[in-house]
Motif scaffolding. Structure first.
Motif, PDB file in Angstrom:
ATOM      1  N   PRO A 119      42.006  94.961  12.476  1.00 53.88           N
ATOM      2  CA  PRO A 119      41.616  93.699  13.132  1.00 53.88           C
ATOM      3  C   PRO A 119      42.532  92.529  12.793  1.00 53.88           C
ATOM      4  O   PRO A 119      42.924  91.773  13.683  1.00 53.88           O
ATOM      5  CB  PRO A 119      40.193  93.462  12.626  1.00 53.88           C
ATOM      6  CG  PRO A 119      39.675  94.825  12.314  1.00 53.88           C
ATOM      7  CD  PRO A 119      40.855  95.594  11.802  1.00 53.88           C
ATOM      8  N   ASP A 120      42.891  92.368  11.514  1.00 50.62           N
ATOM      9  CA  ASP A 120      43.733  91.228  11.128  1.00 50.62           C
ATOM     10  C   ASP A 120      45.120  91.330  11.758  1.00 50.62           C
ATOM     11  O   ASP A 120      45.706  90.317  12.157  1.00 50.62           O
ATOM     12  CB  ASP A 120      43.859  91.152   9.606  1.00 50.62           C
ATOM     13  CG  ASP A 120      42.586  90.647   8.940  1.00 50.62           C
ATOM     14  OD1 ASP A 120      41.722  90.097   9.653  1.00 50.62           O
ATOM     15  OD2 ASP A 120      42.455  90.809   7.714  1.00 50.62           O
ATOM     16  N   MET A 121      45.651  92.542  11.840  1.00 50.12           N
ATOM     17  CA  MET A 121      46.957  92.726  12.471  1.00 50.12           C
ATOM     18  C   MET A 121      46.895  92.413  13.960  1.00 50.12           C
ATOM     19  O   MET A 121      47.761  91.718  14.506  1.00 50.12           O
ATOM     20  CB  MET A 121      47.450  94.157  12.261  1.00 50.12           C
ATOM     21  CG  MET A 121      48.832  94.418  12.841  1.00 50.12           C
ATOM     22  SD  MET A 121      49.300  96.167  12.864  1.00 50.12           S
ATOM     23  CE  MET A 121      48.280  96.773  14.221  1.00 50.12           C
ATOM     24  N   THR A 122      45.864  92.924  14.638  1.00 43.68           N
ATOM     25  CA  THR A 122      45.722  92.693  16.080  1.00 43.68           C
ATOM     26  C   THR A 122      45.521  91.204  16.362  1.00 43.68           C
ATOM     27  O   THR A 122      46.077  90.661  17.323  1.00 43.68           O
ATOM     28  CB  THR A 122      44.549  93.509  16.639  1.00 43.68           C
ATOM     29  OG1 THR A 122      44.645  94.868  16.173  1.00 43.68           O
ATOM     30  CG2 THR A 122      44.575  93.523  18.157  1.00 43.68           C
ATOM     31  N   LYS A 123      44.748  90.546  15.512  1.00 46.71           N
ATOM     32  CA  LYS A 123      44.539  89.097  15.647  1.00 46.71           C
ATOM     33  C   LYS A 123      45.860  88.350  15.487  1.00 46.71           C
ATOM     34  O   LYS A 123      46.151  87.405  16.235  1.00 46.71           O
ATOM     35  CB  LYS A 123      43.533  88.619  14.607  1.00 46.71           C
ATOM     36  CG  LYS A 123      43.191  87.139  14.690  1.00 46.71           C
ATOM     37  CD  LYS A 123      42.160  86.773  13.634  1.00 46.71           C
ATOM     38  CE  LYS A 123      41.835  85.274  13.681  1.00 46.71           C
ATOM     39  NZ  LYS A 123      40.850  84.912  12.627  1.00 46.71           N
ATOM     40  N   GLN A 129      47.697  85.829  18.142  1.00 48.02           N
ATOM     41  CA  GLN A 129      48.042  84.449  17.783  1.00 48.02           C
ATOM     42  C   GLN A 129      49.523  84.170  18.011  1.00 48.02           C
ATOM     43  O   GLN A 129      49.889  83.082  18.478  1.00 48.02           O
ATOM     44  CB  GLN A 129      47.664  84.183  16.326  1.00 48.02           C
ATOM     45  CG  GLN A 129      46.158  84.118  16.084  1.00 48.02           C
ATOM     46  CD  GLN A 129      45.802  84.020  14.611  1.00 48.02           C
ATOM     47  OE1 GLN A 129      46.594  84.403  13.734  1.00 48.02           O
ATOM     48  NE2 GLN A 129      44.620  83.525  14.321  1.00 48.02           N
ATOM     49  N   LYS A 130      50.376  85.147  17.687  1.00 45.42           N
ATOM     50  CA  LYS A 130      51.813  84.957  17.903  1.00 45.42           C
ATOM     51  C   LYS A 130      52.131  84.872  19.384  1.00 45.42           C
ATOM     52  O   LYS A 130      52.976  84.060  19.804  1.00 45.42           O
ATOM     53  CB  LYS A 130      52.587  86.111  17.260  1.00 45.42           C
ATOM     54  CG  LYS A 130      54.103  85.898  17.262  1.00 45.42           C
ATOM     55  CD  LYS A 130      54.487  84.711  16.399  1.00 45.42           C
ATOM     56  CE  LYS A 130      55.998  84.540  16.298  1.00 45.42           C
ATOM     57  NZ  LYS A 130      56.382  83.378  15.471  1.00 45.42           N
ATOM     58  N   PHE A 131      51.459  85.687  20.192  1.00 45.51           N
ATOM     59  CA  PHE A 131      51.662  85.612  21.639  1.00 45.51           C
ATOM     60  C   PHE A 131      51.287  84.220  22.153  1.00 45.51           C
ATOM     61  O   PHE A 131      52.013  83.627  22.958  1.00 45.51           O
ATOM     62  CB  PHE A 131      50.838  86.685  22.356  1.00 45.51           C
ATOM     63  CG  PHE A 131      50.952  86.634  23.858  1.00 45.51           C
ATOM     64  CD1 PHE A 131      51.961  87.316  24.511  1.00 45.51           C
ATOM     65  CD2 PHE A 131      50.070  85.874  24.622  1.00 45.51           C
ATOM     66  CE1 PHE A 131      52.088  87.261  25.894  1.00 45.51           C
ATOM     67  CE2 PHE A 131      50.186  85.814  25.993  1.00 45.51           C
ATOM     68  CZ  PHE A 131      51.197  86.508  26.639  1.00 45.51           C
ATOM     69  N   ASN A 139      42.034  87.099  23.820  1.00 45.58           N
ATOM     70  CA  ASN A 139      40.695  87.397  23.330  1.00 45.58           C
ATOM     71  C   ASN A 139      40.686  88.833  22.807  1.00 45.58           C
ATOM     72  O   ASN A 139      40.600  89.792  23.566  1.00 45.58           O
ATOM     73  CB  ASN A 139      39.685  87.228  24.467  1.00 45.58           C
ATOM     74  CG  ASN A 139      38.281  87.635  24.071  1.00 45.58           C
ATOM     75  OD1 ASN A 139      37.923  87.587  22.897  1.00 45.58           O
ATOM     76  ND2 ASN A 139      37.492  88.047  25.040  1.00 45.58           N
ATOM     77  N   VAL A 140      40.799  88.993  21.473  1.00 42.64           N
ATOM     78  CA  VAL A 140      40.856  90.317  20.863  1.00 42.64           C
ATOM     79  C   VAL A 140      39.450  90.904  20.776  1.00 42.64           C
ATOM     80  O   VAL A 140      38.540  90.294  20.226  1.00 42.64           O
ATOM     81  CB  VAL A 140      41.480  90.254  19.460  1.00 42.64           C
ATOM     82  CG1 VAL A 140      41.441  91.632  18.803  1.00 42.64           C
ATOM     83  CG2 VAL A 140      42.916  89.746  19.539  1.00 42.64           C
ATOM     84  N   GLN A 141      39.286  92.081  21.337  1.00 46.81           N
ATOM     85  CA  GLN A 141      38.024  92.816  21.272  1.00 46.81           C
ATOM     86  C   GLN A 141      38.265  94.072  20.448  1.00 46.81           C
ATOM     87  O   GLN A 141      38.926  95.006  20.885  1.00 46.81           O
ATOM     88  CB  GLN A 141      37.553  93.188  22.682  1.00 46.81           C
ATOM     89  CG  GLN A 141      37.210  91.988  23.556  1.00 46.81           C
ATOM     90  CD  GLN A 141      35.901  91.350  23.129  1.00 46.81           C
ATOM     91  OE1 GLN A 141      34.885  92.010  22.992  1.00 46.81           O
ATOM     92  NE2 GLN A 141      35.934  90.047  22.929  1.00 46.81           N
ATOM     93  N   ILE A 174      55.848  91.951  13.643  1.00 57.07           N
ATOM     94  CA  ILE A 174      54.487  91.925  13.086  1.00 57.07           C
ATOM     95  C   ILE A 174      54.031  93.338  12.750  1.00 57.07           C
ATOM     96  O   ILE A 174      53.486  93.597  11.671  1.00 57.07           O
ATOM     97  CB  ILE A 174      53.520  91.247  14.067  1.00 57.07           C
ATOM     98  CG1 ILE A 174      53.833  89.752  14.171  1.00 57.07           C
ATOM     99  CG2 ILE A 174      52.063  91.449  13.633  1.00 57.07           C
ATOM    100  CD1 ILE A 174      53.058  89.021  15.239  1.00 57.07           C
ATOM    101  N   LEU A 175      54.265  94.288  13.649  1.00 57.32           N
ATOM    102  CA  LEU A 175      53.896  95.679  13.382  1.00 57.32           C
ATOM    103  C   LEU A 175      54.628  96.206  12.144  1.00 57.32           C
ATOM    104  O   LEU A 175      54.035  96.880  11.299  1.00 57.32           O
ATOM    105  CB  LEU A 175      54.212  96.552  14.593  1.00 57.32           C
ATOM    106  CG  LEU A 175      53.444  96.226  15.883  1.00 57.32           C
ATOM    107  CD1 LEU A 175      53.944  97.105  17.027  1.00 57.32           C
ATOM    108  CD2 LEU A 175      51.952  96.413  15.690  1.00 57.32           C
TER     109      LEU A 175
END
Length: 344
Positions: free
Chosen positions: A46-50, A54-56, A65-67, A292-293
């Motif tokens: 979750p923190d990585m996807t968030k 945010q960077k985008f 909107n991350v689900q 980021i990845l």
């Protein structure tokens, strides 16, 4: 006259409100430039996807909107929303198998980013994108062995899948439950393809006898290794390197021949903001997204971004086994059900 003017003024006010609302709605669904609201489905950290979202937003504007939910939950959600899709992008699922299974469900659309237009479907024995553009890989996952460096010397660590059957590892190995974990399902299916089913089931009968636990979570065996609850744990490479970066006594072995998969991203078929979704996919393959990845210890697929681990696509490709994706799709559920019958 005053009453007529009041009615006229009210009508003008109402029309203005409706116009503003419509414009807001247009912005919410996307404006062709990637702005507006983009709904991002992901089972990954979750923190990585968030952080990706945010960077985008920082670079391109709009709102991501991350689900977050498990892979199966997200697939079921997309199936339930099929007549009125709510998501725009689906990223991640522990490799290509869930995406392959989703191709015929009508929930993912076709989009090939410019970055991947010159890719072959299979590169160096690794399927990096769907042949009809239904998904494209954004990073590389390696299935292998985490080991506790306080309990196991590097030269003693297992180097092949057969090495896990060495009597010295009895009661010291963990792998996740194939009935619950996609990571372990991949392990089982791979051995079935490499050995044949009869020999494959015989192998797992012996391996189960070696294990001290089979937790449901794909990451749990690596965490058990970090805590000294197991000497060896089967999992993906980034799980081990994330623990190592935290200061834990963990390292990773890439087996001689093992599944090496891309972790894909797809556009959701009929999603509300397709242009925004495409721009988000472009971002995931860009230097900024790939960095980021990489910072989360995933192997980047963009050669311009340096891996934070000892592994790169170039280094691991010689270890890749050829996965028969058609066989996997046909036998995925059957093999998992047989596992339940045999070992639960």
């Amino acid at each position: 006259m005053k009453r007529s003017l009041s009615i006229f003024t009210s009508l003008i006010l109402m029309m203005s409100i409706l116009l503003l609302t419509a414009c807001a709605g247009d912005q919410e669904s996307g404006d062709g430039g990637g702005k507006g609201k983009i709904t991002f489905y992901s089972p990954e950290t979750p923190d990585m996807t968030k952080e990706l979202g945010q960077k985008f937003e920082e670079l391109h504007g709009g709102s991501v909107n991350v689900q977050y939910a498990g892979t199966n939950v997200l697939v079921n959600r997309m199936m339930a929303e099929k007549d009125n899709p709510q998501g725009d992008v689906w990223y991640g699922g522990g490799g290509i198998l869930p995406f392959e299974a989703a191709v015929d469900k009508g929930i993912i659309g076709k989009y090939i980013p410019d970055f991947a237009k010159d890719w072959d479907t299979v590169e160096n024995g690794i399927k990096v994108m769907h042949q009809d553009g239904k998904y494209v890989g954004v990073e590389v996952f390696v299935l292998g062995f985490a080991y506790n460096t306080d309990l196991v010397k590097p030269e003693e660590a297992p180097k092949t899948w057969d090495d896990l059957l060495d009597p010295k590892w009895k009661g010291k190995i963990q792998f996740s439950n194939p009935a619950a974990s996609g990571t372990a399902t991949l392990m089982v299916l791979n051995q079935m393809m490499q050995r044949g089913e009869a020999e494959g089931w015989d192998y797992f009968k012996k391996l189960v006898d070696q294990a001290n636990s089979m937790p449901d979570s794909g990451s749990a065996p690596t965490k058990a290794v970090s805590m000294g609850e197991a000497h060896i744990g089967v999992g993906f490479d980034f799980m081990a390197y994330e623990q190592k970066a935290k200061g834990e006594s963990v390292d990773f072995v890439v087996p001689d021949k093992t599944p090496i998969l891309v972790n894909p991203v797809s556009i959701v078929e009929g999603g509300p903001n397709p242009e925004g979704g495409k721009k988000l996919i472009d971002f995931l393959l860009s230097k900024e997204g790939q960095q980021i990845l990489a910072n989360w210890y995933h192997i980047p697929i963009n050669p311009d971004v340096e891996s934070k681990t000892p592994l790169t696509l170039e280094k691991v490709k010689s270890h890749a086994v050829d996965l028969d994706i058609d066989w996997v799709n046909e036998n995925y559920d059957r093999v998992r059900n047989e596992w339940k019958e045999k070992f639960q």
